[in-house]
Scaffold this motif. Structure first.
Motif, PDB file in Angstrom:
ATOM      1  N   GLU A  31      25.771  -8.376  25.531  1.00 32.28           N
ATOM      2  CA  GLU A  31      26.435  -8.646  26.798  1.00 32.28           C
ATOM      3  C   GLU A  31      25.790  -9.837  27.511  1.00 32.28           C
ATOM      4  O   GLU A  31      24.614 -10.119  27.314  1.00 32.28           O
ATOM      5  N   GLN A  32      26.567 -10.502  28.357  1.00 33.09           N
ATOM      6  CA  GLN A  32      26.084 -11.662  29.103  1.00 33.09           C
ATOM      7  C   GLN A  32      25.809 -11.359  30.572  1.00 33.09           C
ATOM      8  O   GLN A  32      24.986 -12.016  31.199  1.00 33.09           O
ATOM      9  N   THR A  33      26.508 -10.360  31.132  1.00 37.53           N
ATOM     10  CA  THR A  33      26.356 -10.042  32.555  1.00 37.53           C
ATOM     11  C   THR A  33      26.114  -8.552  32.739  1.00 37.53           C
ATOM     12  O   THR A  33      26.533  -7.731  31.914  1.00 37.53           O
ATOM     13  N   GLU A  35      27.565  -6.677  34.820  1.00 36.71           N
ATOM     14  CA  GLU A  35      28.855  -5.999  35.007  1.00 36.71           C
ATOM     15  C   GLU A  35      29.413  -5.470  33.688  1.00 36.71           C
ATOM     16  O   GLU A  35      30.060  -4.431  33.654  1.00 36.71           O
ATOM     17  N   GLU A  36      29.144  -6.192  32.595  1.00 38.53           N
ATOM     18  CA  GLU A  36      29.597  -5.740  31.273  1.00 38.53           C
ATOM     19  C   GLU A  36      28.874  -4.464  30.834  1.00 38.53           C
ATOM     20  O   GLU A  36      29.350  -3.763  29.940  1.00 38.53           O
ATOM     21  N   CYS A  37      27.729  -4.176  31.440  1.00 36.54           N
ATOM     22  CA  CYS A  37      26.887  -3.042  31.037  1.00 36.54           C
ATOM     23  C   CYS A  37      27.066  -1.814  31.931  1.00 36.54           C
ATOM     24  O   CYS A  37      26.513  -0.760  31.638  1.00 36.54           O
ATOM     25  N   TYR A  44      23.118   0.923  33.840  1.00 33.85           N
ATOM     26  CA  TYR A  44      23.496  -0.214  33.009  1.00 33.85           C
ATOM     27  C   TYR A  44      22.978   0.011  31.597  1.00 33.85           C
ATOM     28  O   TYR A  44      21.781   0.254  31.400  1.00 33.85           O
TER      29      TYR A  44
END
Length: 84
Positions: A31-33, A35-37, A44
């Protein structure tokens, strides 16, 4: 193999790590952010992929370096597990 780790900050998400048994590679999260986690419970969880060498097999990597070729031989097992 896909693995997960609980994280709490963007800087944790951006970290990379190495495996002393496979020093030619580095691992990081998919993941990059943050929010994706985000999970439904407010935590998270980030994912990453390890390298698996099947039982009874070996894997070799050869790299060109300034001093010539360097070859790494990996025995069967899982590499790239995130340290605690």
């Amino acid at each position: 193999m896909k693995r997960t780790a609980t994280i709490s900050t963007q800087s944790e998400l951006e970290q990379t790590w190495t495996d002393e048994d496979c020093p030619n590679m580095a691992w990081g999260f998919n993941e990059q952010t943050l929010e994706e986690c985000l999970q439904a419970d407010g935590t998270y969880v980030a994912t990453y992929e390890t390298l698996e060498v099947p039982e009874g097999e070996t894997m070799c990597f050869t790299y060109l370096t300034d001093s010539g070729e360097k070859t790494y031989h990996l025995e069967s097992g899982e590499y790239g597990l995130k340290p605690e």
